[in-house]
Design an enzyme around this catalytic site. Sequence first.
Site, PDB file in Angstrom:
ATOM      1  N   HIS A 106     -10.604  15.436  -8.753  1.00  0.00           N
ATOM      2  CA  HIS A 106     -10.691  15.686  -7.307  1.00  0.00           C
ATOM      3  C   HIS A 106      -9.755  14.735  -6.557  1.00  0.00           C
ATOM      4  O   HIS A 106      -8.981  15.158  -5.693  1.00  0.00           O
ATOM      5  CB  HIS A 106     -12.141  15.517  -6.843  1.00  0.00           C
ATOM      6  CG  HIS A 106     -12.310  15.369  -5.360  1.00  0.00           C
ATOM      7  ND1 HIS A 106     -12.167  16.420  -4.490  1.00  0.00           N
ATOM      8  CD2 HIS A 106     -12.592  14.285  -4.584  1.00  0.00           C
ATOM      9  CE1 HIS A 106     -12.363  15.996  -3.241  1.00  0.00           C
ATOM     10  NE2 HIS A 106     -12.610  14.700  -3.272  1.00  0.00           N
ATOM     11  N   ASP A 150      19.706  21.884   8.398  1.00  0.00           N
ATOM     12  CA  ASP A 150      18.853  21.925   7.206  1.00  0.00           C
ATOM     13  C   ASP A 150      18.664  20.484   6.717  1.00  0.00           C
ATOM     14  O   ASP A 150      19.171  19.547   7.339  1.00  0.00           O
ATOM     15  CB  ASP A 150      19.500  22.782   6.100  1.00  0.00           C
ATOM     16  CG  ASP A 150      18.462  23.403   5.168  1.00  0.00           C
ATOM     17  OD1 ASP A 150      17.617  22.644   4.651  1.00  0.00           O
ATOM     18  OD2 ASP A 150      18.493  24.622   4.955  1.00  0.00           O
ATOM     19  N   TRP A 187      -9.300   7.892 -10.671  1.00  0.00           N
ATOM     20  CA  TRP A 187      -7.876   8.118 -10.351  1.00  0.00           C
ATOM     21  C   TRP A 187      -7.079   6.822 -10.456  1.00  0.00           C
ATOM     22  O   TRP A 187      -5.860   6.851 -10.548  1.00  0.00           O
ATOM     23  CB  TRP A 187      -7.737   8.744  -8.962  1.00  0.00           C
ATOM     24  CG  TRP A 187      -7.724   7.771  -7.814  1.00  0.00           C
ATOM     25  CD1 TRP A 187      -8.799   7.145  -7.269  1.00  0.00           C
ATOM     26  CD2 TRP A 187      -6.581   7.319  -7.087  1.00  0.00           C
ATOM     27  NE1 TRP A 187      -8.408   6.329  -6.249  1.00  0.00           N
ATOM     28  CE2 TRP A 187      -7.040   6.416  -6.099  1.00  0.00           C
ATOM     29  CE3 TRP A 187      -5.209   7.583  -7.146  1.00  0.00           C
ATOM     30  CZ2 TRP A 187      -6.192   5.777  -5.205  1.00  0.00           C
ATOM     31  CZ3 TRP A 187      -4.364   6.939  -6.242  1.00  0.00           C
ATOM     32  CH2 TRP A 187      -4.846   6.051  -5.294  1.00  0.00           C
ATOM     33  N   SER A 244       8.807  13.850  -8.071  1.00  0.00           N
ATOM     34  CA  SER A 244       8.897  14.793  -6.955  1.00  0.00           C
ATOM     35  C   SER A 244       8.830  14.059  -5.613  1.00  0.00           C
ATOM     36  O   SER A 244       9.625  14.321  -4.703  1.00  0.00           O
ATOM     37  CB  SER A 244       7.758  15.804  -7.063  1.00  0.00           C
ATOM     38  OG  SER A 244       7.636  16.539  -5.887  1.00  0.00           O
ATOM     39  N   SER A 245       7.886  13.107  -5.513  1.00  0.00           N
ATOM     40  CA  SER A 245       7.721  12.373  -4.251  1.00  0.00           C
ATOM     41  C   SER A 245       8.953  11.542  -3.937  1.00  0.00           C
ATOM     42  O   SER A 245       9.391  11.479  -2.784  1.00  0.00           O
ATOM     43  CB  SER A 245       6.516  11.440  -4.330  1.00  0.00           C
ATOM     44  OG  SER A 245       5.357  12.179  -4.477  1.00  0.00           O
ATOM     45  N   HIS A 289      -2.210   0.607  -2.101  1.00  0.00           N
ATOM     46  CA  HIS A 289      -2.483   0.430  -0.675  1.00  0.00           C
ATOM     47  C   HIS A 289      -1.412   1.041   0.213  1.00  0.00           C
ATOM     48  O   HIS A 289      -1.738   1.770   1.146  1.00  0.00           O
ATOM     49  CB  HIS A 289      -2.796  -1.013  -0.290  1.00  0.00           C
ATOM     50  CG  HIS A 289      -3.481  -1.011   1.040  1.00  0.00           C
ATOM     51  ND1 HIS A 289      -4.804  -0.700   1.188  1.00  0.00           N
ATOM     52  CD2 HIS A 289      -2.984  -1.131   2.285  1.00  0.00           C
ATOM     53  CE1 HIS A 289      -5.113  -0.655   2.473  1.00  0.00           C
ATOM     54  NE2 HIS A 289      -4.014  -0.917   3.168  1.00  0.00           N
ATOM     55  N   GLU A 340       0.170   3.511  -0.540  1.00  0.00           N
ATOM     56  CA  GLU A 340      -0.097   4.943  -0.700  1.00  0.00           C
ATOM     57  C   GLU A 340      -1.059   5.446   0.382  1.00  0.00           C
ATOM     58  O   GLU A 340      -0.908   6.549   0.902  1.00  0.00           O
ATOM     59  CB  GLU A 340      -0.656   5.209  -2.103  1.00  0.00           C
ATOM     60  CG  GLU A 340      -1.196   6.598  -2.364  1.00  0.00           C
ATOM     61  CD  GLU A 340      -0.122   7.685  -2.386  1.00  0.00           C
ATOM     62  OE1 GLU A 340       1.073   7.327  -2.470  1.00  0.00           O
ATOM     63  OE2 GLU A 340      -0.486   8.865  -2.298  1.00  0.00           O
ATOM     64  N   TYR A 362      -1.224   4.420   3.343  1.00  0.00           N
ATOM     65  CA  TYR A 362      -0.445   4.594   4.576  1.00  0.00           C
ATOM     66  C   TYR A 362       0.541   5.740   4.449  1.00  0.00           C
ATOM     67  O   TYR A 362       0.888   6.372   5.450  1.00  0.00           O
ATOM     68  CB  TYR A 362       0.212   3.266   4.971  1.00  0.00           C
ATOM     69  CG  TYR A 362      -0.853   2.307   5.416  1.00  0.00           C
ATOM     70  CD1 TYR A 362      -1.408   2.429   6.678  1.00  0.00           C
ATOM     71  CD2 TYR A 362      -1.396   1.372   4.547  1.00  0.00           C
ATOM     72  CE1 TYR A 362      -2.453   1.623   7.083  1.00  0.00           C
ATOM     73  CE2 TYR A 362      -2.440   0.557   4.933  1.00  0.00           C
ATOM     74  CZ  TYR A 362      -2.966   0.687   6.205  1.00  0.00           C
ATOM     75  OH  TYR A 362      -4.011  -0.098   6.595  1.00  0.00           O
ATOM     76  N   SER A 415       0.778  11.542  17.853  1.00  0.00           N
ATOM     77  CA  SER A 415       1.634  11.038  18.935  1.00  0.00           C
ATOM     78  C   SER A 415       2.466  12.151  19.577  1.00  0.00           C
ATOM     79  O   SER A 415       3.019  11.973  20.659  1.00  0.00           O
ATOM     80  CB  SER A 415       2.582   9.950  18.409  1.00  0.00           C
ATOM     81  OG  SER A 415       1.845   8.906  17.847  1.00  0.00           O
ATOM     82  N   HIS A 465      -7.155  -6.740  -1.657  1.00  0.00           N
ATOM     83  CA  HIS A 465      -8.488  -6.530  -1.058  1.00  0.00           C
ATOM     84  C   HIS A 465      -9.247  -5.420  -1.789  1.00  0.00           C
ATOM     85  O   HIS A 465     -10.441  -5.255  -1.574  1.00  0.00           O
ATOM     86  CB  HIS A 465      -8.390  -6.263   0.455  1.00  0.00           C
ATOM     87  CG  HIS A 465      -7.738  -4.979   0.857  1.00  0.00           C
ATOM     88  ND1 HIS A 465      -6.959  -4.858   1.978  1.00  0.00           N
ATOM     89  CD2 HIS A 465      -7.738  -3.744   0.289  1.00  0.00           C
ATOM     90  CE1 HIS A 465      -6.524  -3.616   2.086  1.00  0.00           C
ATOM     91  NE2 HIS A 465      -6.983  -2.925   1.077  1.00  0.00           N
ATOM     92  N   HIS A 466      -8.522  -4.657  -2.629  1.00  0.00           N
ATOM     93  CA  HIS A 466      -9.202  -3.630  -3.434  1.00  0.00           C
ATOM     94  C   HIS A 466      -9.876  -4.237  -4.659  1.00  0.00           C
ATOM     95  O   HIS A 466     -10.555  -3.523  -5.385  1.00  0.00           O
ATOM     96  CB  HIS A 466      -8.201  -2.575  -3.908  1.00  0.00           C
ATOM     97  CG  HIS A 466      -7.664  -1.735  -2.793  1.00  0.00           C
ATOM     98  ND1 HIS A 466      -8.262  -0.592  -2.353  1.00  0.00           N
ATOM     99  CD2 HIS A 466      -6.565  -1.894  -2.008  1.00  0.00           C
ATOM    100  CE1 HIS A 466      -7.568  -0.067  -1.349  1.00  0.00           C
ATOM    101  NE2 HIS A 466      -6.532  -0.838  -1.126  1.00  0.00           N
ATOM    102  N   THR A 493      -2.730  -1.262  14.558  1.00  0.00           N
ATOM    103  CA  THR A 493      -3.532  -0.026  14.639  1.00  0.00           C
ATOM    104  C   THR A 493      -4.201   0.062  16.005  1.00  0.00           C
ATOM    105  O   THR A 493      -4.261   1.134  16.618  1.00  0.00           O
ATOM    106  CB  THR A 493      -4.589   0.009  13.516  1.00  0.00           C
ATOM    107  OG1 THR A 493      -3.936  -0.253  12.276  1.00  0.00           O
ATOM    108  CG2 THR A 493      -5.273   1.358  13.437  1.00  0.00           C
ATOM    109  N   LYS A 527      -1.850   1.297  18.579  1.00  0.00           N
ATOM    110  CA  LYS A 527      -1.673   2.748  18.545  1.00  0.00           C
ATOM    111  C   LYS A 527      -2.851   3.456  19.242  1.00  0.00           C
ATOM    112  O   LYS A 527      -2.634   4.343  20.062  1.00  0.00           O
ATOM    113  CB  LYS A 527      -1.556   3.234  17.094  1.00  0.00           C
ATOM    114  CG  LYS A 527      -0.349   2.649  16.376  1.00  0.00           C
ATOM    115  CD  LYS A 527      -0.112   3.288  15.052  1.00  0.00           C
ATOM    116  CE  LYS A 527       0.488   4.647  15.233  1.00  0.00           C
ATOM    117  NZ  LYS A 527       1.793   4.613  15.909  1.00  0.00           N
ATOM    118  N   ARG A 576     -21.066   4.115  -6.686  1.00  0.00           N
ATOM    119  CA  ARG A 576     -20.239   5.312  -6.734  1.00  0.00           C
ATOM    120  C   ARG A 576     -19.995   5.699  -8.195  1.00  0.00           C
ATOM    121  O   ARG A 576     -20.305   4.942  -9.105  1.00  0.00           O
ATOM    122  CB  ARG A 576     -18.919   5.079  -5.999  1.00  0.00           C
ATOM    123  CG  ARG A 576     -18.079   3.982  -6.597  1.00  0.00           C
ATOM    124  CD  ARG A 576     -16.895   3.610  -5.719  1.00  0.00           C
ATOM    125  NE  ARG A 576     -15.866   4.638  -5.737  1.00  0.00           N
ATOM    126  CZ  ARG A 576     -14.571   4.406  -5.515  1.00  0.00           C
ATOM    127  NH1 ARG A 576     -14.141   3.165  -5.264  1.00  0.00           N
ATOM    128  NH2 ARG A 576     -13.695   5.371  -5.537  1.00  0.00           N
TER     129      ARG A 576
END
Lengths: 535, 46
Positions: free
Chosen positions: A79, A108, A144, A171-172, A255, A257, A259, A270, A304-305, A330, A333, A452
């Site tokens: 998932h 293009d 994951w 690809s990315s 991390h 990722e 963002y 915006s 922090h993870h 943040t 914003k 979890r």
Amino acid sequence: MADAHVHDATHDDHDHKPHGWRRWVFATNHKDIGTMYLIFACTMFFIGGAMAMVIRLELFRPGMQWVDPQLFNSMTTMHALIMIFGAVMPAWTGLANWMIPMQVGAPDMALPRLNNFSFWILPFAFTLLLSSLFVPGGAPAGGWTMYPPLVLQNGASFPMLIFAIHMMGASSILGAINVVVTIMNMRAPGMTLLRMPLFVWTWLITAYLLIAVMPVLAGAVTMLLTDHFFGTTFFTAAGGGDPVMFQHIFWFFGHPEVYILILPAFGIVSEIIPTFSRKPLFGYEAMVYAVASIAFLSFIVWAHHMFTVGMPLAAQLFFMLSTMLIAVPTGVKVFNWTATMWKGSLSFEPPMLFALAFLFLFSIGGFSGLMLAIVPADYQYQDTYFVVAHFHYVLVPGAIFGIMAGVYYWLPKWVGKMYDQTLAKWHFWLSTIFVNVLFFPQHFLGLAGMPRRIPDYAVQFTDWNMVSSIGGFGFGLSQLLFPYIVWKCVRSGTPIGNRAWEGAHGLEWELPSPAPYHSWTEAPSDALIAKGAAH
Amino acid sequence: MAAVLPDAADALARRRRVRNSAILFSLIAAAFYLGFIVMVLVRAAK
């Protein structure tokens, strides 16, 4: 068809639109490739969503009902991988493909064949990943994050997972290079950096993040592969390796990722809030600097993870404080979006509704993120449902609502027709109600100590799990409205003019509706660019 | 693509810029990929 080929070869006609399957397989047009990305992302969204339904079905009651623990773990792992790499990231790339050339005044993308290649890698990557469900030992089930040594215990699915991740990463990276090169080289004369729409800015910064961190993930999984098959011990303690090092490398990717998944949503919000407030964006330059600051800070907060793996006090303090620092840009914003709406002439069409829900609900995810950043508190929250609630608030009403807002905002431009706004509002309200029913109780479950990644739980967690599952089924079912609304719009929407929304600014709204096959075959005038860039 | 530009020389220059920047970013990506593997090796050798 043969005539068409002769025509192509002899005239190099840029207005020629190929037909049939060749249009899609050999696509080099940014709109065709954008459409394929969006259809692919939508398909993956429903596949990943079906897996979420299995998870919530199993967790509806305590005890084992529907799936065995191995399959449950496969569902949580798949998932996440499908939603992150198959749904959200391709959806953003699809929107980038559609909108960036139109917004910067280019005909293009800069590298159209590379664009085709980076899309067509994805179906192969995900076919490989999904087919691992049918190999002996089942699909990847170690999460994951692929932490060793657990991930090394996967069966036949392990090399499939690693190869699929490599393909998604390639690809990315190719897509990101294309975006950067397009924005840096293909802007119309007069489209200076500080005249660019915020969506283009956020994608530019996202693309830089992708180029920096996707190779890091690729390096990490390459090392896992050699540990598994070639006798290396990068992450195997018995051979002198360090499994915690994998966690550091993974989160150095992981991390930023987060963002990568959310920054383009900032760009879309915006664009939408000024349109439906009928006011210029408050603090355009501050928004650009805030996004850049968030991107920079995302590189120095990764640990922090993993506070609970054990690290020196100084490191804990550094990562706690640097994480909290992200709240400053943040906050800038959120303040600027609110100030844009202040005394505006607001209207609440579907894109604005999704943007407003984003603003409120993403902030909830941000606040729970601040709670998780506090080291002693994190020791309590680590690996509980509180973390699950936190990142789902960031990614569902954050990233997914951002994508929905973007599609509802630009769909009329793409197809030249307006969709059924009443149905879209139903989609919004059902999604917003059920997403809160789904994820808000998970805060309570986590604070009460429910771990979890488990298929069973203690009976005291039953009630909130039932509520959460009901929210999950409701959210999942309400998403079926989305492809129906798009399909109905394409088939029988009401024709619209160039400017679908009264308050919309930007070069894309100067093009005819539906947008022509090649966007800007002649550069837009400076006056047109200045008009569009009315920040 | 060339239609946006005033003349062929500019189009050629831009094509060169596109190619060079694509190569540059590919090299940066490759450096990150190899750099982290080398970093782990160096760290393990200490």
